[in-house]
Every structure is written in structure tokens, then in C-alpha cells.
Write a protein that holds these residues in place. Structure first.
Motif, PDB file in Angstrom:
ATOM      1  N   GLN A 174      -1.683  -1.347   8.764  1.00 54.03           N
ATOM      2  CA  GLN A 174      -2.546  -2.505   9.000  1.00 54.03           C
ATOM      3  C   GLN A 174      -1.981  -3.748   8.313  1.00 54.03           C
ATOM      4  O   GLN A 174      -2.110  -4.862   8.833  1.00 54.03           O
ATOM      5  CB  GLN A 174      -3.975  -2.244   8.524  1.00 54.03           C
ATOM      6  N   PHE A 200      -8.033  -2.633   2.698  1.00 57.64           N
ATOM      7  CA  PHE A 200      -7.785  -2.441   4.124  1.00 57.64           C
ATOM      8  C   PHE A 200      -8.827  -1.471   4.690  1.00 57.64           C
ATOM      9  O   PHE A 200      -9.486  -0.738   3.951  1.00 57.64           O
ATOM     10  CB  PHE A 200      -6.364  -1.910   4.359  1.00 57.64           C
ATOM     11  N   ASP A 201      -8.972  -1.458   5.995  1.00 53.57           N
ATOM     12  CA  ASP A 201     -10.019  -0.664   6.640  1.00 53.57           C
ATOM     13  C   ASP A 201      -9.973   0.811   6.241  1.00 53.57           C
ATOM     14  O   ASP A 201     -11.015   1.447   6.112  1.00 53.57           O
ATOM     15  CB  ASP A 201      -9.911  -0.782   8.163  1.00 53.57           C
ATOM     16  N   HIS A 221      -0.642   3.981   1.045  1.00 57.38           N
ATOM     17  CA  HIS A 221      -1.476   4.737   1.980  1.00 57.38           C
ATOM     18  C   HIS A 221      -1.031   4.344   3.391  1.00 57.38           C
ATOM     19  O   HIS A 221      -1.140   3.173   3.772  1.00 57.38           O
ATOM     20  CB  HIS A 221      -2.946   4.392   1.738  1.00 57.38           C
ATOM     21  N   ASP A 257      -8.815   2.102   3.435  1.00 61.16           N
ATOM     22  CA  ASP A 257      -8.831   2.346   1.992  1.00 61.16           C
ATOM     23  C   ASP A 257     -10.130   2.992   1.539  1.00 61.16           C
ATOM     24  O   ASP A 257     -11.205   2.725   2.087  1.00 61.16           O
ATOM     25  CB  ASP A 257      -8.607   1.041   1.224  1.00 61.16           C
ATOM     26  N   SER A 308       0.836  -1.206   0.000  1.00 60.67           N
ATOM     27  CA  SER A 308       0.000   0.000   0.000  1.00 60.67           C
ATOM     28  C   SER A 308       0.867   1.251   0.000  1.00 60.67           C
ATOM     29  O   SER A 308       1.941   1.269   0.596  1.00 60.67           O
ATOM     30  CB  SER A 308      -0.910   0.021   1.227  1.00 60.67           C
ATOM     31  N   THR A 362      -7.618   5.618  -2.697  1.00 54.79           N
ATOM     32  CA  THR A 362      -6.433   4.787  -2.471  1.00 54.79           C
ATOM     33  C   THR A 362      -6.004   4.102  -3.762  1.00 54.79           C
ATOM     34  O   THR A 362      -4.814   4.039  -4.077  1.00 54.79           O
ATOM     35  CB  THR A 362      -6.704   3.726  -1.383  1.00 54.79           C
ATOM     36  N   SER A 419      -3.076   2.079   5.782  1.00 52.37           N
ATOM     37  CA  SER A 419      -3.257   0.739   5.224  1.00 52.37           C
ATOM     38  C   SER A 419      -1.965  -0.064   5.307  1.00 52.37           C
ATOM     39  O   SER A 419      -1.974  -1.256   5.612  1.00 52.37           O
ATOM     40  CB  SER A 419      -3.726   0.833   3.768  1.00 52.37           C
TER      41      SER A 419
END
Length: 198
Positions: free
Chosen positions: A115, A157-158, A109, A160, A107, A164, A112
Motif C-alpha cells: 500500500q 496502513f489499512d 509488513h 496494520d 513497513s 505490526t 502495508s
């Protein structure tokens, strides 16, 4: 075999262990030298971890000295550039025939990536240190040795959002990386799988 990294969605460390196991260098060189073809795909980490960087430094030095050149691809972390003699390891790998490296960026981001648990293999010191410039610099350094980069990215991911995915594509266009984008599908019994299961 083995993976020293601990991405939360991946089952590799749980399947193969986190300790790296190597074959003797002379055995590897002898086998590569005996191969009739000129192309190899190494389906394993080709740079290992910082504590065993000498193995890869020596191995690629030996392979670069073979009379017959083999062209090969493999998977490895950007963090190799932080290893002892890391850039020289990349150079020796390129001299030995490495022309494509597959990396797991996962990622671009920050939340993310945190995570995902993938920050160590990108050369970041801790999960809270998201440094896209450092990642881009590592990408350029490896490309400067004539190595093409393919990169895995995970979406879902949570943290995103639709942005993203656009940010990921923009990063790939800017760096010249060939993206391989997957939907988050945690391996059963991985930490992220257990998190979602609970």
C-alpha cells in the motif's frame, strides 16, 4: 533534486519531479573541499536510481580522494545494492566519509509495504514480492562498511495491527537499525491522500 520512487503517501515526486537532477561532479567536489567544517548532512537522495549509478560511483570516488576528510550523512535507498557497481558505490561513499544512512523502509509488513508503494526502493522486483530476508541482507551489507542505519517506518496502513508495531520493533532490534516511526499522514494530493479523500 527529484525522487525516482513513488511512495503513495509522499509528495516529493509531485513537488520536485521524478527525474533526478545533478550538479557537475567537479563543482560538488570543489564546494565540499572549500567547506570549513568536517560534517555535512545531505538532505537528498545520495544514491539516486539504477540508471544514473555511474554518477554516484564517480562522485564518491572523487570525494574519497580529498586530502581533508568530511564526515556526512544522507538519505538513500537499499536498492543501491542492485545497481551496477552498487556495493562499490556504498564502499566509495563510506570511504568518502558517509557514516550514517537514513533509509525509508516504511513497513516490514507485506500488505502495508504494498500500500505504501515503497517496494522498489528496497530492491524488490514487484509489489507482491515481500522478502524480509533480502531487506535484512541489504541492511547487513551496508552496516559492514561501518555505516549506521536510521530507518523511517510508517504505522497506520489499512493492513496494520498492533502486531505490526511489535514486528517493526523486533526487526530493528535484530538488525541494529535506529527506528524513526511515524503515523501515516499522506501528503495532500498524494495518491494515498486522494484514495482516503474519496
Amino acid at each position: 533534486k527529484g525522487c525516482p520512487y513513488s511512495c503513495t503517501f509522499c509528495g516529493t515526486p509531485w513537488l520536485f519531479g521524478s527525474d533526478l537532477r545533478h550538479r557537475p561532479i567537479d563543482e560538488v567536489v570543489s564546494e565540499v573541499e572549500s567547506l570549513p567544517g568536517s560534517y555535512l548532512n545531505i538532505d537528498d537522495t545520495i544514491f539516486g536510481a539504477a540508471h544514473d549509478s555511474r554518477y554516484y560511483y564517480d562522485l564518491y570516488g572523487e570525494l574519497a580522494g580529498l586530502s581533508k576528510k568530511h564526515y556526512w550523512t544522507g538519505e538513500g535507498p537499499l536498492s543501491v545494492l542492485d545497481f551496477d557497481k552498487g556495493e562499490e558505490i556504498v564502499k566509495r561513499a563510506a570511504d568518502s566519509g558517509l557514516f550514517r544512512l537514513i533509509i525509508g523502509i516504511e513497513s516490514v509488513h507485506g500488505p502495508s509495504l504494498k500500500q505504501a508503494g515503497a517496494w522498489k526502493k528496497l530492491g524488490l522486483r514487484h509489489a507482491a514480492e515481500f522478502n524480509l530476508e533480502k531487506i535484512q541482507k541489504a541492511v547487513r551489507t551496508i552496516q559492514d562498511y561501518g555505516i549506521d542505519l536510521f530507518a523511517f517506518f510508517v504505522i497506520g496502513f489499512d493492513a496494520d495491527t498492533p502486531e505490526t508495531l511489535q514486528k517493526t520493533l523486533d526487526f530493528c532490534l535484530k538488525t541494529g537499525i535506529m527506528p524513526m516511526i511515524t503515523i501515516l499522514s499522506p501528503t495532500p494530493d498524494s495518491p494515498l491522500y486522494r484514495y482516503y479523500e474519496s
